[in-house]
Design a protein around this motif. Structure first.
Motif, PDB file in Angstrom:
ATOM      1  N   ALA A   1     -29.334  29.510  -3.088  1.00  0.00           N
ATOM      2  CA  ALA A   1     -28.192  28.877  -3.754  1.00  0.00           C
ATOM      3  C   ALA A   1     -27.652  29.834  -4.805  1.00  0.00           C
ATOM      4  CB  ALA A   1     -28.613  27.562  -4.409  1.00  0.00           C
TER       5      ALA A   1
ATOM      6  N   ASP B   1     -27.765  22.780  -6.286  1.00  0.00           N
ATOM      7  CA  ASP B   1     -26.569  22.509  -5.497  1.00  0.00           C
ATOM      8  C   ASP B   1     -26.988  21.607  -4.338  1.00  0.00           C
ATOM      9  OD1 ASP B   1     -24.129  22.531  -4.228  1.00  0.00           O
ATOM     10  OD2 ASP B   1     -24.106  24.689  -3.829  1.00  0.00           O
TER      11      ASP B   1
ATOM     12  N   GLY C   1     -27.339  19.498  -8.172  1.00  0.00           N
ATOM     13  CA  GLY C   1     -27.241  18.708  -6.957  1.00  0.00           C
ATOM     14  C   GLY C   1     -28.087  17.446  -6.957  1.00  0.00           C
TER      15      GLY C   1
END
Length: 250
Positions: free
Chosen positions: A8, A30, A60
């Motif tokens: 990520a 994320d 996330g």
């Protein structure tokens, strides 16, 4: 247990832990790469484990927790969508028993998880390095690293960033006579050229080559005094000098 690396941002790793006891997501900064990874495998995660509140580790969390209706574990309410605050001790999720360690320094409420001889340490310990001090003190981070160094030598180390090559360049600078560092540099370069992670490391390897775990070694004491002639000879003062030096290193 299988540990899956989900890249990520520029250099983060989100981990998906898969076992007969369930599927865990560690530090999802994320949500999208996790959705993309889980969907074709038809996996439904069991829980989310967060090491600390920084956005690149928690961005996330809310979307994943809401979509899958799963619990979120972390130190305190600075973790988005937190459902289960945890502290040092044993954590039982499904049929798994996970050890929680309090390792402040990078942040004041940083925790790490140990499960099946694997350490998920966020931004406290890195391969050949350690995290920056944002909220804690050098003494906090030093003692946190000592806790992690005391884990069994075979413990696999899964940290949250791909910082290994830069950390090894600094390690070679401050501990130039260490052959383990030279060997790690060669291996890390080959791994990155193949597009592979340089992780996991191990506690044994970190004890042998991570300067921040070796602050009582004469070579590191000499390097700390070269950087700061006023630094003392204690392991903590050497650690403090090396951490300040690393902050200036690029």
């Amino acid at each position: 247990m299988s540990v899956h690396f989900i890249p990520a941002f520029a250099d983060n790793y989100i981990y998906v832990l898969e076992s007969s006891a369930g599927v865990w997501i560690v530090d999802p900064g994320d949500a999208e790469p996790i959705f993309q990874w889980l969907a074709p495998r038809q996996m439904v995660p069991t829980a989310i484990l967060c090491t600390h509140h920084h956005a690149d580790h928690t961005g996330g969390v809310a979307a994943l927790a809401d979509h899958f209706r799963i619990p979120v574990y972390g130190a305190n309410k600075r973790i988005p969508a937190l459902t289960h605050p945890v502290a040092a001790g044993k954590l039982a999720i499904s049929s798994a028993e996970i050890q929680v360690m309090e390792v402040p320094g990078h942040t004041r409420d940083h925790i790490a998880y140990v499960w099946n001889a694997s350490l998920f340490c966020g931004d406290t310990l890195f391969a050949a390095g350690c995290g920056r001090i944002f909220e804690g003190t050098p003494e906090m981070l030093f003692h946190s690293l000592q806790q992690l160094a005391a884990l069994p030598p075979e413990t696999a180390v899964y940290c949250a960033h791909e910082y290994t090559e830069n950390n090894l360049r600094f390690a070679a600078l401050v501990d130039p006579g260490n052959p383990v560092i030279r060997d790690r540099q060669i291996q890390a370069q080959k791994q990155r050229e193949r597009g592979q992670p340089t992780l996991p490391s191990s506690i044994a390897l970190e004890r042998a080559s991570n300067p921040f775990l070796r602050c009582a070694d004469p070579a590191l004491i000499a390097s700390a005094r070269h950087f700061d002639p006023l630094s003392g000879g204690t392991a903590l003062s050497v650690f403090t000098a090396l951490r300040r030096w690393k902050d200036q290193f690029s």
